[in-house]
Scaffold this motif. Sequence first.
Motif, mmCIF file in Angstrom:
data_model
loop_
_atom_site.group_PDB
_atom_site.id
_atom_site.type_symbol
_atom_site.label_atom_id
_atom_site.label_comp_id
_atom_site.label_asym_id
_atom_site.label_seq_id
_atom_site.Cartn_x
_atom_site.Cartn_y
_atom_site.Cartn_z
ATOM 1 N N ASP A 218 0.843 -1.194 0.000
ATOM 2 C CA ASP A 218 0.000 0.000 0.000
ATOM 3 C C ASP A 218 0.879 1.245 0.000
ATOM 4 O O ASP A 218 1.478 1.608 1.018
ATOM 5 N N LEU A 219 0.956 1.921 -1.142
ATOM 6 C CA LEU A 219 1.834 3.080 -1.258
ATOM 7 C C LEU A 219 1.350 4.261 -0.425
ATOM 8 O O LEU A 219 2.147 5.114 -0.034
ATOM 9 N N SER A 220 0.054 4.332 -0.146
ATOM 10 C CA SER A 220 -0.458 5.410 0.704
ATOM 11 C C SER A 220 0.047 5.241 2.136
ATOM 12 O O SER A 220 0.430 6.220 2.792
ATOM 13 N N SER A 243 10.456 10.592 0.754
ATOM 14 C CA SER A 243 9.051 10.256 0.495
ATOM 15 C C SER A 243 8.339 11.356 -0.292
ATOM 16 O O SER A 243 7.673 11.085 -1.300
ATOM 17 N N ASP A 244 8.493 12.600 0.120
ATOM 18 C CA ASP A 244 7.816 13.704 -0.563
ATOM 19 C C ASP A 244 8.287 13.831 -2.002
ATOM 20 O O ASP A 244 7.483 14.037 -2.922
ATOM 21 N N ASP A 245 9.592 13.697 -2.217
ATOM 22 C CA ASP A 245 10.150 13.867 -3.558
ATOM 23 C C ASP A 245 9.727 12.739 -4.477
ATOM 24 O O ASP A 245 9.374 12.952 -5.640
ATOM 25 N N LEU A 246 9.746 11.519 -3.970
ATOM 26 C CA LEU A 246 9.411 10.384 -4.822
ATOM 27 C C LEU A 246 7.932 10.413 -5.230
ATOM 28 O O LEU A 246 7.591 10.113 -6.379
ATOM 29 N N TYR A 247 7.058 10.795 -4.320
ATOM 30 C CA TYR A 247 5.632 10.798 -4.638
ATOM 31 C C TYR A 247 5.232 12.005 -5.492
ATOM 32 O O TYR A 247 4.300 11.908 -6.291
ATOM 33 N N SER A 248 5.914 13.115 -5.318
ATOM 34 C CA SER A 248 5.556 14.298 -6.098
ATOM 35 C C SER A 248 6.292 14.366 -7.432
ATOM 36 O O SER A 248 5.802 14.996 -8.379
ATOM 37 N N ASN A 249 7.463 13.707 -7.529
ATOM 38 C CA ASN A 249 8.265 13.804 -8.743
ATOM 39 C C ASN A 249 8.933 12.464 -9.069
ATOM 40 O O ASN A 249 10.163 12.355 -9.095
ATOM 41 N N PRO A 250 8.145 11.410 -9.335
ATOM 42 C CA PRO A 250 8.745 10.102 -9.665
ATOM 43 C C PRO A 250 9.477 10.163 -10.997
ATOM 44 O O PRO A 250 8.956 10.688 -11.981
ATOM 45 N N GLN A 251 10.691 9.608 -11.032
ATOM 46 C CA GLN A 251 11.520 9.681 -12.224
ATOM 47 C C GLN A 251 11.531 8.385 -13.020
ATOM 48 O O GLN A 251 11.730 8.409 -14.230
ATOM 49 N N HIS A 252 11.355 7.258 -12.362
ATOM 50 C CA HIS A 252 11.416 5.973 -13.069
ATOM 51 C C HIS A 252 10.028 5.585 -13.581
ATOM 52 O O HIS A 252 9.030 5.738 -12.863
ATOM 53 N N PRO A 253 9.918 5.073 -14.803
ATOM 54 C CA PRO A 253 8.606 4.663 -15.319
ATOM 55 C C PRO A 253 7.903 3.628 -14.449
ATOM 56 O O PRO A 253 6.671 3.630 -14.365
ATOM 57 N N TYR A 254 8.668 2.766 -13.783
ATOM 58 C CA TYR A 254 8.049 1.769 -12.905
ATOM 59 C C TYR A 254 7.417 2.439 -11.687
ATOM 60 O O TYR A 254 6.290 2.106 -11.303
ATOM 61 N N THR A 255 8.114 3.379 -11.082
ATOM 62 C CA THR A 255 7.555 4.115 -9.951
ATOM 63 C C THR A 255 6.302 4.870 -10.373
ATOM 64 O O THR A 255 5.299 4.887 -9.656
ATOM 65 N N GLN A 256 6.338 5.465 -11.554
ATOM 66 C CA GLN A 256 5.175 6.192 -12.054
ATOM 67 C C GLN A 256 3.989 5.255 -12.258
ATOM 68 O O GLN A 256 2.835 5.605 -11.962
ATOM 69 N N ALA A 257 4.257 4.048 -12.735
ATOM 70 C CA ALA A 257 3.182 3.084 -12.934
ATOM 71 C C ALA A 257 2.592 2.630 -11.607
ATOM 72 O O ALA A 257 1.370 2.475 -11.483
ATOM 73 N N LEU A 258 3.452 2.419 -10.598
ATOM 74 C CA LEU A 258 2.948 2.035 -9.283
ATOM 75 C C LEU A 258 2.066 3.134 -8.699
ATOM 76 O O LEU A 258 0.996 2.859 -8.137
ATOM 77 N N LEU A 259 2.497 4.374 -8.835
ATOM 78 C CA LEU A 259 1.722 5.479 -8.278
ATOM 79 C C LEU A 259 0.400 5.669 -9.005
ATOM 80 O O LEU A 259 -0.569 6.170 -8.431
ATOM 81 N N SER A 260 0.342 5.272 -10.273
ATOM 82 C CA SER A 260 -0.907 5.416 -11.018
ATOM 83 C C SER A 260 -1.993 4.497 -10.480
ATOM 84 O O SER A 260 -3.174 4.727 -10.717
ATOM 85 N N PRO A 271 -0.903 14.262 -10.630
ATOM 86 C CA PRO A 271 -0.122 13.959 -11.833
ATOM 87 C C PRO A 271 0.059 12.475 -12.072
ATOM 88 O O PRO A 271 0.225 12.046 -13.200
ATOM 89 N N ALA A 272 0.013 11.670 -11.000
ATOM 90 C CA ALA A 272 0.192 10.230 -11.181
ATOM 91 C C ALA A 272 -0.961 9.607 -11.955
ATOM 92 O O ALA A 272 -0.826 8.525 -12.530
ATOM 93 N N ALA A 273 -2.124 10.292 -11.975
ATOM 94 C CA ALA A 273 -3.277 9.740 -12.682
ATOM 95 C C ALA A 273 -3.061 9.717 -14.185
ATOM 96 O O ALA A 273 -3.778 9.031 -14.910
ATOM 97 N N ARG A 274 -2.068 10.450 -14.698
ATOM 98 C CA ARG A 274 -1.780 10.461 -16.123
ATOM 99 C C ARG A 274 -1.036 9.207 -16.562
ATOM 100 O O ARG A 274 -0.947 8.921 -17.746
ATOM 101 N N ILE A 332 2.485 8.150 -23.188
ATOM 102 C CA ILE A 332 1.337 7.574 -22.493
ATOM 103 C C ILE A 332 0.307 7.073 -23.499
ATOM 104 O O ILE A 332 -0.235 5.973 -23.362
ATOM 105 N N ALA A 333 0.021 7.871 -24.522
ATOM 106 C CA ALA A 333 -0.947 7.469 -25.548
ATOM 107 C C ALA A 333 -0.479 6.218 -26.277
ATOM 108 O O ALA A 333 -1.274 5.302 -26.546
ATOM 109 N N ARG A 334 0.826 6.152 -26.600
ATOM 110 C CA ARG A 334 1.351 4.988 -27.293
ATOM 111 C C ARG A 334 1.269 3.737 -26.413
ATOM 112 O O ARG A 334 0.915 2.643 -26.881
ATOM 113 N N ALA A 335 1.560 3.884 -25.135
ATOM 114 C CA ALA A 335 1.486 2.742 -24.213
ATOM 115 C C ALA A 335 0.052 2.273 -24.067
ATOM 116 O O ALA A 335 -0.209 1.064 -23.998
ATOM 117 N N ARG A 336 -0.896 3.188 -24.030
ATOM 118 C CA ARG A 336 -2.292 2.793 -23.917
ATOM 119 C C ARG A 336 -2.761 2.071 -25.181
ATOM 120 O O ARG A 336 -3.567 1.135 -25.105
#
Length: 341
Positions: A218-220, A243-260, A271-274, A332-336
């Motif tokens: 649970d990332l929350s 913690s604040d930096d990783l959640y507000s500004n994730p740099q790795h695509p895997y981290t971004q996917a987890l936050l989504s 921003p993670a909803a994108r 994001i569009a290409r991945a979708r």
Amino acid sequence: MTRPLLTVRDLRVSFPIRPSGAMPWTRSRLLRAVDGVDFTLPAGQTLGVVGESGCGKSTLARALIGLVPAKGRAEWIDGADLIGLSPRRMMAYRSQIQMIFQDPLASLNPRMTVGQIIAEPLATHRPDLPRAQIRDRVKAMMDRVGLLPSQINRYPHEFSGGQCQRIGIARALIVEPRLIICDEPVSALDVSIQAQVINLLMRLQADLGLSLIFIAHDLSVVRHISDRVMVLYLGKVMEIASSDDLYSNPQHPYTQALLSAVPVPDPSQDPAARIVPLRGELPSPTDPPSGCVFRTRCPRAAARCAAEVPVLAGSDHQTACHFPGPLTAQEIARARTVEAA
């Protein structure tokens, strides 16, 4: 400058795997459960560890406490390397490093009373204590974690899941450790009980100056309790930052996917909803992809990702990616589109 409580460098855990029904002469394959993990844990802070099932989180915890053989270095604050210590030498550090397990009821001996369970570490590490003093310490610890001292002679099956986890916390704290490794300690509990246990851990950490390694899906929850967060994938560190930096500004695509995947009240404001969800399945750890292990599921993968293993780079915010940064709208569009196909 104060030395960190724990400094881990190039930690590796591997298991030989032989296929079911294979002949005795069949060569086993190597499963790299933890593959070159580096991190530093300052005293009094919490390191959150996240990632999908099978990424090596629990194996990492067991390696640090000496429950599975490992290679690399885990330097304690006094300079000792915890990896490879003999059982006799490791005993000196057992009282300083304790663990809280995922299943609160299964981690307790059903034939022992609560008092006996909490007092058991004292019998191992403080055998000189008189019985009356042990009982007083146990009652005081029960009160500290929110249990009634009058329940000292009850058995684990007489308690709820949340109460059993409090018993596990009391057992870990009774020997006054400096580090507690929490292996998904709230995943088996109801949401309201999760909040109570997390708040209890944070209060105890503040009161006792504890350091925590907190493993969770649970990332929350991880964001709420952690000072820094480390993201694992197939045994490798993808990203580690505050913690604040990783959640507000994730740099790795895997981290971004987890936050989504984290639910938010208003997705348009986050921003993670994108970020698109992960596509495909987790590769086998016995046959990981070449180069970057995440490239088979990454919307930004290129030829370089298959040829070169990315190095964890950066100062405070470290990322193991050849092309770090937020995904563009086109990516994001290409991945979708690929996911829909």
